[in-house]
Design an enzyme around this catalytic site. Structure first.
Site, PDB file in Angstrom:
ATOM      1  CE1 TYR A 147       0.771  -3.044  -3.698  1.00 59.31           C
ATOM      2  CE2 TYR A 147       2.917  -3.013  -2.615  1.00 59.31           C
ATOM      3  CZ  TYR A 147       2.136  -3.291  -3.730  1.00 59.31           C
ATOM      4  OH  TYR A 147       2.723  -3.791  -4.868  1.00 59.31           O
ATOM      5  CG  ASP A 199      -2.497   4.833  -3.349  1.00 62.61           C
ATOM      6  OD1 ASP A 199      -1.587   4.014  -3.102  1.00 62.61           O
ATOM      7  OD2 ASP A 199      -3.344   4.660  -4.241  1.00 62.61           O
ATOM      8  CE  LYS A 219      -5.990  -1.882  -6.536  1.00 63.15           C
ATOM      9  NZ  LYS A 219      -5.568  -3.271  -6.685  1.00 63.15           N
TER      10      LYS A 219
HETATM   11  P1  KE4 Z   1      -0.694  -1.899  -9.149  1.00 64.97           P
HETATM   12  O1  KE4 Z   1       0.719  -1.490  -9.505  1.00 64.97           O
HETATM   13  O2  KE4 Z   1      -0.775  -3.297  -8.538  1.00 64.97           O
HETATM   14  O3  KE4 Z   1      -1.681  -1.671 -10.301  1.00 64.97           O
HETATM   15  O4  KE4 Z   1      -1.238  -0.913  -8.002  1.00 64.97           O
HETATM   16  C1  KE4 Z   1      -0.470  -0.779  -6.828  1.00 64.97           C
HETATM   17  C2  KE4 Z   1      -1.358  -0.246  -5.725  1.00 64.97           C
HETATM   18  C3  KE4 Z   1      -1.241   1.094  -5.369  1.00 64.97           C
HETATM   19  N1  KE4 Z   1      -2.014   1.634  -4.401  1.00 64.97           N
HETATM   20  C4  KE4 Z   1      -2.943   0.875  -3.758  1.00 64.97           C
HETATM   21  C5  KE4 Z   1      -3.783   1.500  -2.687  1.00 64.97           C
HETATM   22  C6  KE4 Z   1      -3.107  -0.500  -4.096  1.00 64.97           C
HETATM   23  O5  KE4 Z   1      -4.044  -1.237  -3.440  1.00 64.97           O
HETATM   24  C7  KE4 Z   1      -2.309  -1.072  -5.090  1.00 64.97           C
HETATM   25  C8  KE4 Z   1      -2.411  -2.538  -5.475  1.00 64.97           C
HETATM   26  N2  KE4 Z   1      -3.274  -3.325  -4.658  1.00 64.97           N
HETATM   27  C9  KE4 Z   1      -3.018  -4.753  -4.585  1.00 64.97           C
HETATM   28  C10 KE4 Z   1      -4.107  -5.362  -3.696  1.00 64.97           C
HETATM   29  N3  KE4 Z   1      -3.688  -5.455  -2.357  1.00 64.97           N
HETATM   30  C11 KE4 Z   1      -2.962  -5.392  -5.939  1.00 64.97           C
HETATM   31  C12 KE4 Z   1      -2.967  -6.904  -5.922  1.00 64.97           C
HETATM   32  C13 KE4 Z   1      -1.618  -7.474  -6.169  1.00 64.97           C
HETATM   33  O6  KE4 Z   1      -0.624  -6.915  -5.668  1.00 64.97           O
HETATM   34  O7  KE4 Z   1      -1.579  -8.495  -6.875  1.00 64.97           O
END
Ligand code: KE4
Length: 424
Positions: free
Chosen positions: A141, A236, A264
């Site tokens: 993701y 990523d 993060k």
């Molecule tokens: P954000 O747009 O949520 O800040 O980041 C997206 C993203 C991009 N790349 C990786 C590897 C990620 O894990 C994420 C976001 N991770 C999720 C956890 N599975 C965020 C939690 C959520 O979606 O509420």
């Protein structure tokens, strides 16, 4: 009751009652806990119940919640103004720190979310190569940019909806979805259309289909093929960056990607993310080049204060040695307890990240992960929650340990797990 009341009220004004789907507990069932405060390894819900927290805001809270130094930095920055829409020295300090800690990053641009970081990196790869096709891997993701919502992991996989509605076929027809850890398939795909591939984007340590580590062969093959065919290799590291090691997964695998997405941890809990890498690629970014990207709150001074303070704290001697040891203790302890209870269960960890699997062995692919017993996980989730341990509310998410999860915290967690597994 208060959690239930709040959840019912939240649903009146917000879809699903949450601002991010995984928080709704749809995958595990039950009522989400509305958190009122957090400190160190703990957070408290609206009914005053304390939990040992293994989400850490999905990675950012690596130094522990409400770390005094981070809170102080935020308070100080806030008194000087919340946002200017103009450059600040703090953004230079942040960029310099990222470039120092991640040597493959020669130039970096700050944004406000991981989605923005990967979306911008993708656009840059396409702009720099003039090619349209991208490769991603099932179960990974990368945020919710249209081109990447194809068999994504995380929330979508959790919702059992492997690709999002509302994304026109035209927006994803250039996205090839391959199998994680399948080097041969990658080789074959490049042989067939390598000169059309703008980039490969990968979580070098996957955390959105639960934890799966890439094999060195998989990543080395990717690096070789991208170099050979002039495609951009994007790591990523939004989740694994500064989480698995100070230099991220790329420092553990000793592989230099062309671009890296970060998030993060680099915000320490406030909205900071970034993308960066080779200077010749970044030179394509506006206002220098033709690849456009912008953001009102990019490099926000208060968020940068939290991020910069966090980046300083994680450079303390032995920080990752200790974090990795504590996380391994948790994973090994849980595995031992489950096996003593005769339950088919195992766990894995890397740095401050861990995965829990109801299976006989640690899955190394998306298909294997989908074979793990989700219902058994959900039983564990609720038994631990009742006992005061808050795991990720999905069998397809990784867990996170902070520097504040000391031996006493790990021991308390294992005691609660012993009671939970005894009920299996
Ligand atoms: P954000 O747009 O949520 O800040 O980041 C997206 C993203 C991009 N790349 C990786 C590897 C990620 O894990 C994420 C976001 N991770 C999720 C956890 N599975 C965020 C939690 C959520 O979606 O509420």
């Amino acid at each position: 009751m208060r959690n239930k009341e709040l959840f019912e009220r939240a649903q009146l004004t917000t879809p699903g009652g949450v601002n991010s789907p995984v928080r709704a507990f749809r995958s595990v069932g039950g009522t989400p806990r509305f958190i009122t405060r957090a400190e160190g390894p703990y957070f408290w819900d609206a009914e005053g119940k304390r939990y040992i927290d293994y989400i850490g805001s999905w990675g950012p809270a690596i130094v522990g919640h409400a770390h005094p130094a981070v809170v102080k930095a935020v308070q100080t920055a806030a008194t000087l103004g919340l946002s200017f829409g103009a450059p600040t020295e703090g953004e230079i300090l942040m960029a310099e720190e990222i470039c120092k800690l991640v040597p493959s990053i020669e130039q970096v641009r700050l944004v406000s979310s991981g989605t923005e970081a990967t979306m911008s990196a993708l656009r840059l790869a396409r702009g720099a190569t003039g090619r349209d096709k991208i490769i991603k891997f099932e179960g990974c993701y990368h945020g919710h940019a249209d081109a990447l919502l194809v068999k994504a992991g995380s929330g979508l996989l959790t919702l059992g909806n492997p690709s999002s509605s509302g994304v026109p076929a035209d927006f994803t027809k250039h996205t090839l979805v391959l199998d994680y850890n399948n080097a041969q398939q990658l080789e074959d795909t490049f042989k067939a259309m390598g000169d059309q591939i703008a980039c490969v984007i990968v979580e070098p340590v996957a955390g959105n289909m639960n934890l799966i580590k890439a094999t060195p062969e998989f990543l080395n093959t990717m690096r070789r093929l991208c170099t050979e065919y002039g495609s951009v290799l994007i790591f990523d590291e939004v989740m694994c960056g500064f989480r698995v090691a100070l230099g991220g997964a790329q420092s553990l695998y000793n592989i230099k990607p062309d671009l890296t997405a970060l998030g993060k941890v680099i915000g320490g809990g406030l909205p900071v993310a970034a993308f960066g890498g080779r200077a010749d690629l970044m030179a394509h970014m506006a206002p220098l080049g033709g690849v456009y990207q912008a953001g009102t709150l990019s490099g926000n001074p208060v968020a940068v204060a939290a991020g910069l303070t966090t980046l300083k704290l994680i450079q303390a001697d032995g920080f990752y040695t200790s974090l990795s040891a504590q996380t391994a203790k948790l994973a090994q302890g849980l595995t031992q307890i489950a096996q003593q209870a005769g339950v088919s269960f195992c766990a894995d960890s890397i740095g401050g990240m861990f995965g829990l699997y109801f299976a006989d062995q640690v899955p190394a692919s998306y298909a294997a992960m989908m074979q793990t017993d989700k219902d058994q996980f959900n039983r564990l989730f609720h038994a631990m929650l009742d006992g005061g341990v808050y795991l990720a509310p999905s069998a397809f998410e990784a867990g996170f340990v902070s520097a504040q999860h000391d031996d006493a915290i790990i021991a308390a967690t294992l005691d609660i797990a012993r009671t939970a597994f005894a009920q299996y």
